[in-house]
Structures are given as structure tokens and as C-alpha cells.
Design a protein around this motif. Sequence first.
Motif, PDB file in Angstrom:
ATOM      1  N   VAL A   1      -5.712  -0.664  -9.461  1.00 18.04           N
ATOM      2  CA  VAL A   1      -5.949  -0.633  -8.015  1.00 18.04           C
ATOM      3  C   VAL A   1      -4.679  -0.103  -7.355  1.00 18.04           C
ATOM      4  O   VAL A   1      -3.573  -0.541  -7.659  1.00 18.04           O
ATOM      5  CB  VAL A   1      -6.340  -2.012  -7.448  1.00 18.04           C
ATOM      6  CG1 VAL A   1      -7.708  -2.429  -7.960  1.00 18.04           C
ATOM      7  CG2 VAL A   1      -5.302  -3.073  -7.760  1.00 18.04           C
ATOM      8  N   ILE A   2      -4.861   0.860  -6.470  1.00 16.42           N
ATOM      9  CA  ILE A   2      -3.730   1.514  -5.806  1.00 16.42           C
ATOM     10  C   ILE A   2      -3.758   1.128  -4.335  1.00 16.42           C
ATOM     11  O   ILE A   2      -4.740   1.399  -3.633  1.00 16.42           O
ATOM     12  CB  ILE A   2      -3.805   3.044  -5.962  1.00 16.42           C
ATOM     13  CG1 ILE A   2      -3.866   3.423  -7.448  1.00 16.42           C
ATOM     14  CG2 ILE A   2      -2.613   3.709  -5.280  1.00 16.42           C
ATOM     15  CD1 ILE A   2      -4.102   4.907  -7.709  1.00 16.42           C
ATOM     16  N   VAL A   3      -2.709   0.482  -3.871  1.00  9.13           N
ATOM     17  CA  VAL A   3      -2.650  -0.022  -2.496  1.00  9.13           C
ATOM     18  C   VAL A   3      -1.460   0.614  -1.791  1.00  9.13           C
ATOM     19  O   VAL A   3      -0.348   0.635  -2.325  1.00  9.13           O
ATOM     20  CB  VAL A   3      -2.521  -1.560  -2.467  1.00  9.13           C
ATOM     21  CG1 VAL A   3      -2.596  -2.071  -1.035  1.00  9.13           C
ATOM     22  CG2 VAL A   3      -3.614  -2.203  -3.316  1.00  9.13           C
ATOM     23  N   GLY A   4      -1.708   1.126  -0.601  1.00 15.50           N
ATOM     24  CA  GLY A   4      -0.656   1.744   0.188  1.00 15.50           C
ATOM     25  C   GLY A   4      -0.324   0.929   1.415  1.00 15.50           C
ATOM     26  O   GLY A   4       0.377  -0.069   1.364  1.00 15.50           O
ATOM     27  N   GLY A   5      -0.890   1.340   2.569  1.00 14.78           N
ATOM     28  CA  GLY A   5      -0.505   0.782   3.858  1.00 14.78           C
ATOM     29  C   GLY A   5      -0.655  -0.713   3.989  1.00 14.78           C
ATOM     30  O   GLY A   5       0.128  -1.347   4.702  1.00 14.78           O
ATOM     31  N   ASN A   6      -1.636  -1.305   3.328  1.00 11.75           N
ATOM     32  CA  ASN A   6      -1.815  -2.751   3.459  1.00 11.75           C
ATOM     33  C   ASN A   6      -0.707  -3.556   2.783  1.00 11.75           C
ATOM     34  O   ASN A   6      -0.635  -4.771   2.953  1.00 11.75           O
ATOM     35  CB  ASN A   6      -3.190  -3.170   2.922  1.00 11.75           C
ATOM     36  CG  ASN A   6      -4.291  -2.871   3.919  1.00 11.75           C
ATOM     37  OD1 ASN A   6      -4.153  -3.134   5.110  1.00 11.75           O
ATOM     38  ND2 ASN A   6      -5.372  -2.282   3.450  1.00 11.75           N
ATOM     39  N   ILE A   7       0.142  -2.877   2.030  1.00 11.70           N
ATOM     40  CA  ILE A   7       1.381  -3.488   1.530  1.00 11.70           C
ATOM     41  C   ILE A   7       2.580  -2.891   2.237  1.00 11.70           C
ATOM     42  O   ILE A   7       3.377  -3.596   2.845  1.00 11.70           O
ATOM     43  CB  ILE A   7       1.522  -3.313   0.002  1.00 11.70           C
ATOM     44  CG1 ILE A   7       0.483  -4.165  -0.737  1.00 11.70           C
ATOM     45  CG2 ILE A   7       2.924  -3.711  -0.461  1.00 11.70           C
ATOM     46  CD1 ILE A   7       0.514  -4.008  -2.249  1.00 11.70           C
ATOM     47  N   THR A   8       2.716  -1.570   2.178  1.00 12.11           N
ATOM     48  CA  THR A   8       3.959  -0.923   2.608  1.00 12.11           C
ATOM     49  C   THR A   8       4.187  -0.983   4.104  1.00 12.11           C
ATOM     50  O   THR A   8       5.321  -0.878   4.565  1.00 12.11           O
ATOM     51  CB  THR A   8       3.987   0.546   2.153  1.00 12.11           C
ATOM     52  OG1 THR A   8       2.908   1.264   2.768  1.00 12.11           O
ATOM     53  CG2 THR A   8       3.870   0.656   0.647  1.00 12.11           C
TER      54      THR A   8
END
Length: 422
Positions: free
Chosen positions: A182-189
Motif C-alpha cells: 500500500v502506497i500512502v502519500g498526502g495522508n501521511i506526509t
Amino acid sequence: MQVALDLLESDRSVQIARESVEGGADWIEVGTPLIKSEGMDAIRHIREAFRDRTIVADMKIADTGAMEVEMAAKAGANIVVILGSVDDSTVLESVRAAKKYGVKIMADLISSSSPVPRSRELQELGVDYINVHAGIDQQMMGQDSLSIMKEVVREVSIPVAVAGGLDAESCAQAVLAGASIVIVGGNITRSADVAGSARAIRSSVDAPSQKESPDKSMNEEVRELLMSVSTPNISDAMHRKGAMQDIFSMMKGMKMVGTAVTVQTFKGDWAKAVEAIDVAKKGDVIVIYNGSRHVAPWGGLATLSCINKEISGVVIDGAVRDIDDISKMDLPVFATCNVPNAGEPKGFGEINAEIVCGNQTVKPGDYIVGDDNGVIVVPRERAYEIARRAKEVEKTEQRLFEEIRRGKTLSEIMKLKKWEKH
């Protein structure tokens, strides 16, 4: 669990990556914007900071596969991303170079016209991973990667990644549907608490459960999103457009979201403005062009009538009166100014025609959002997209606020001098 660093600055990316790893991220992706901004040095900086982590270089290779795989591999990447829709010759050259330099190839299906059959072809060409990816612009239009991923995992035997606006809930759904990555961007960074956000997603990946989400209509989702962001967030999402001029909140601290019922009147004529209350439905906003700062087409009695009909608010390009009464009522009212004078109910004008209010064109059904900053018009045909983009703007600002609280100035964080136009 892969965290995508789609930022522009290496130093910020390293810090956010550290917090992501603290929260449980496994792989670190050097995102395409970061590579375009900093070049191969972005990969080098991440590799130097994370010697023991798998580094993914999101090159989105479209040509010269061998050359670009070599560049990323020598800079420290373990996995290099190519576009899944490129010519087979580029895929083959990328795979050959990957074997030569000891790295893996991930094929990104972003914008692929036939993602499922293409995933089979890519597997046959020798790629190591398939990434089913709804791009940011596609997400803003409502495209979802999970449904396509469910088909892809049934067609290939190599590991499948999924990306595109994932949060803790959608990550759990992806894992249950067969995603290996699973690749997560904005919801973490973009979170003010990167480690905490990563930790929440880590928990959902490690112990996924299917949650029933209530079905929402498009209108309900748009309203919910617009209520959660500010008018400056929306203005940024619209490229600094849409804000009404010289119209202000008459009651501070009140937020308004609704669809427009428009009223065109003449100076001081309040008949059509009041008749619009009978036309408006629950959740609508009455938007009035009156054109006078000296005679009011609206007051306390009309405001109370709106409350009875559960109307969301009123916007007046012109004056309002009875502020002392209105201030005791729970209805957002926005106007140019307040005066004591009322006009006469002559009945000229029109309801639900296209009007200009605060120097902005307003059509019936457009979304109207008001808060202490002012009022903004969101065209109904783009409302979902703009609401989604405004939410992304809000996330970015939350992270910037956190970095400023840690001691840096805004210009230092944004590296303004570097990005000034030359």
C-alpha cells in the motif's frame, strides 16, 4: 507500507520520512515531484539517511529505460518505477538494466487505458511489481484505484501495489483485496502528526478489518468537504479565484455552505429577495444582488423566515439592516454593510437567473461557502473536484504550521529564494 515523498525539498522529505518510519513505514518512495525538483541527489539524500530501508525511485520512466534505471540504481534506489503504458521496448530495456544493476522494476499503471490486460503484458515482459495508481488529478475527479486493483490481483502472480489517496480505511480494504504493497502519500506526509498518521495506517495494514461506510450522495460529500475547509483553502484550490469582493460576515464565527438560489433586484427593492425564501429549500443559500450600500433589501424578519425553512445562509451584494436582531439568530448573513434604511417591495427583478454578486458570476445551484474570511463561489460542475483539492490544500497547510511551530520561518521551509522566477 510505502510512504510517497511527493514534496519539492530534500531536507523536508528526509525529516518527514524519519517520522514516517517511526510510525511504521517500510519502504520510502522518492516521489516524482522531488526527483524533478532535486534530481538524482534526492535519491542520494534519502539513501544516505536510510541505509537499511528499501528506496523506491518514482522515475515514471517513459523512454531511455536503460539510462534512467542506471541513474536511479547508482543513486541508491532499490526499486525503479516506469510508466506501465510505455512502449514494450522501453519496458524491456528497463528490465535488462535492472538485472544488470541489481534493482527491481515497478510498473505504474497511472492513466493506462486498459490496466488489467496491460498488467498481464507487463508481467510477461519481466517487471517485478505492478502499481495500480489513481493519480492526484484523477482522484480529484473521483477516480478510485481499489476497484481496478481487485481485478489486477486476479490476473497476475507478481506483487501488486495500490496508490491514490489511500487512508487507514482504504489501506485495510486494499490488503483484504490482495494488495501486497500500500502506497500512502498526502495522508501521511501532509499530516501535522506524521508519525501518528503512519501508525494508524500501519495498524490498519497489520490487522485489516472491513468497515461499512455509510453511502453518501455526491451533494452530501461535497458539503461535508467544503464545511471542513476554509474559504482561503478553496481559493487556493481554484487558483486564487472565486472570492466575492467587498462582502463580509455580519456575524463572526459562523460558517455557511449551500447551493445558490439567486436573486436579481434593484436598489432597495426587497420583494424578490423575500419571495426567494419560499423558493429556497433546506440547505440552500440565498444570493442577492441589490447594488445599494444605503438601502437594505434584507432584515431581521426575512432572516427569521429563513431559519424556519432551514436555509443555510444569505449573501447580499448590498446593505442589510436589523443587525441587532440578526445577531441573536443562528443564521450566517454576509453583506456589504449594515444600515437602518429599508426599501420598498416593488417586485422588480428575478429569482434563479444568472447574476453577478460581489463581482463573481453566480448561477443557480453553484456552491456558496462563507466564513470569517469572506464568501467564495464554487461552480457546481466542478464542486466535487474543487472540494477535494481544497482538502489537499488544508493538509499541506497543517504540515507547514507544524514545521513553523518547530522554529523555522515560512520562507525557509518553502525555500522562496530558490523558487523565485528568474
